[in-house]
Design a protein around this motif. Sequence first.
Motif, mmCIF file in Angstrom:
data_model
loop_
_atom_site.group_PDB
_atom_site.id
_atom_site.type_symbol
_atom_site.label_atom_id
_atom_site.label_comp_id
_atom_site.label_asym_id
_atom_site.label_seq_id
_atom_site.Cartn_x
_atom_site.Cartn_y
_atom_site.Cartn_z
ATOM 1 N N TRP A 99 5.782 -0.173 2.937
ATOM 2 C CA TRP A 99 4.421 -0.146 3.479
ATOM 3 C C TRP A 99 3.528 -1.137 2.737
ATOM 4 O O TRP A 99 2.760 -1.865 3.355
ATOM 5 C CB TRP A 99 3.825 1.254 3.343
ATOM 6 C CG TRP A 99 4.514 2.308 4.146
ATOM 7 C CD1 TRP A 99 5.327 2.121 5.243
ATOM 8 C CD2 TRP A 99 4.475 3.727 3.918
ATOM 9 N NE1 TRP A 99 5.785 3.324 5.709
ATOM 10 C CE2 TRP A 99 5.282 4.331 4.930
ATOM 11 C CE3 TRP A 99 3.842 4.539 2.979
ATOM 12 C CZ2 TRP A 99 5.462 5.700 5.005
ATOM 13 C CZ3 TRP A 99 4.012 5.916 3.058
ATOM 14 C CH2 TRP A 99 4.817 6.490 4.056
ATOM 15 N N THR A 158 3.039 6.392 9.789
ATOM 16 C CA THR A 158 2.476 7.079 10.945
ATOM 17 C C THR A 158 1.154 7.720 10.527
ATOM 18 O O THR A 158 0.798 7.740 9.338
ATOM 19 C CB THR A 158 3.426 8.175 11.450
ATOM 20 O OG1 THR A 158 3.550 9.176 10.433
ATOM 21 C CG2 THR A 158 4.794 7.611 11.783
ATOM 22 N N ASP A 218 0.420 1.094 19.074
ATOM 23 C CA ASP A 218 1.183 2.303 18.816
ATOM 24 C C ASP A 218 0.257 3.405 18.338
ATOM 25 O O ASP A 218 -0.310 3.331 17.249
ATOM 26 C CB ASP A 218 2.253 2.010 17.762
ATOM 27 C CG ASP A 218 3.203 3.190 17.537
ATOM 28 O OD1 ASP A 218 2.858 4.312 17.945
ATOM 29 O OD2 ASP A 218 4.274 2.962 16.956
ATOM 30 N N ARG A 266 0.828 6.225 17.170
ATOM 31 C CA ARG A 266 1.264 6.941 15.979
ATOM 32 C C ARG A 266 1.099 6.119 14.715
ATOM 33 O O ARG A 266 1.261 6.636 13.618
ATOM 34 C CB ARG A 266 2.732 7.357 16.136
ATOM 35 C CG ARG A 266 2.976 8.344 17.266
ATOM 36 C CD ARG A 266 4.430 8.790 17.316
ATOM 37 N NE ARG A 266 4.777 9.533 16.104
ATOM 38 C CZ ARG A 266 5.630 9.093 15.180
ATOM 39 N NH1 ARG A 266 6.200 7.907 15.291
ATOM 40 N NH2 ARG A 266 5.915 9.847 14.116
ATOM 41 N N ARG A 267 0.853 4.841 14.846
ATOM 42 C CA ARG A 267 0.778 3.991 13.664
ATOM 43 C C ARG A 267 -0.551 3.244 13.619
ATOM 44 O O ARG A 267 -0.715 2.205 14.234
ATOM 45 C CB ARG A 267 1.951 3.014 13.644
ATOM 46 C CG ARG A 267 3.291 3.739 13.546
ATOM 47 C CD ARG A 267 4.467 2.822 13.358
ATOM 48 N NE ARG A 267 5.717 3.600 13.341
ATOM 49 C CZ ARG A 267 6.222 4.175 12.253
ATOM 50 N NH1 ARG A 267 5.596 4.039 11.095
ATOM 51 N NH2 ARG A 267 7.343 4.869 12.311
ATOM 52 N N THR A 312 6.633 -2.424 7.054
ATOM 53 C CA THR A 312 6.514 -1.307 7.984
ATOM 54 C C THR A 312 5.154 -0.654 7.752
ATOM 55 O O THR A 312 4.456 -0.980 6.791
ATOM 56 C CB THR A 312 7.619 -0.253 7.763
ATOM 57 O OG1 THR A 312 7.542 0.220 6.405
ATOM 58 C CG2 THR A 312 8.991 -0.857 8.019
ATOM 59 N N THR A 313 4.777 0.266 8.629
ATOM 60 C CA THR A 313 3.508 0.965 8.464
ATOM 61 C C THR A 313 3.719 2.467 8.629
ATOM 62 O O THR A 313 4.596 2.901 9.382
ATOM 63 C CB THR A 313 2.463 0.504 9.492
ATOM 64 O OG1 THR A 313 2.988 0.691 10.812
ATOM 65 C CG2 THR A 313 2.104 -0.957 9.285
#
Length: 234
Positions: free
Chosen positions: A52, A60, A7, A9-10, A57-58
């Motif tokens: 995070w 952007t 991804d 963006r991440r 989750t991570t």
Amino acid sequence: MNTHVGDARRPPFNAEAARRLREALGMTPAHVAYGMAAAYGLRIAPAAVASWELGETTPTAEELTALAGALWCAPGELLSAPRTLREYRLALGIAVEDLALRLGMNRRAYEQLENGGKWTGNDRQAAALGEALRLPAPALVRFTGQDGALTDMLTSAVTTRWQAYVRPIGKLAALPKERVQDVLQELHEDYQAGMTGTLNWGGGGGADESGKAGRAFLDGILDAFWERVDRQGA
């Protein structure tokens, strides 16, 4: 060419580093979220910051920059080992337009490169890219699309006279002549020893086994080269 993975963006986030840095500052996730909003205008819930840090989750790329600002650290301190051009750039906190300017490229051309486009720059631009992003030699060769050319030269070096390839390989990989010389000699000797060894097994399958051993060695020649370059520099 692995200029773009996963991804875009991440980036690869180091959750443990984020938690450690926050705790060292005596901050709570709520403090971090407030800092991101105050300085960067990003409204992030404290629960998102906690998520995070738990690796659920991570952030952007934009959120990562703001998080680094809130934690008083460089973006690179919140990243795992970079794998792509974008990740190397983010790790150093360099803006796309600034890097493009240093390379003598327009912004769109550089962005296309980060998105998996083909490298079309010249030697000067390649050197500038490596210097600006502090790229290790294997990454620079890969990002500039030279893996195939290097593999071909290494194959010729171990199967013929390795001495003739010291200079061109050193130039392509931006490595000292002495290190390239030592590695090529070692690879050449290992390849020839392997071929000779299989031929000496005897029986009708000697030549066939030798061919298989040779192909297997050559299939891994690029990885073997970088591994030994790294060992020589240790």
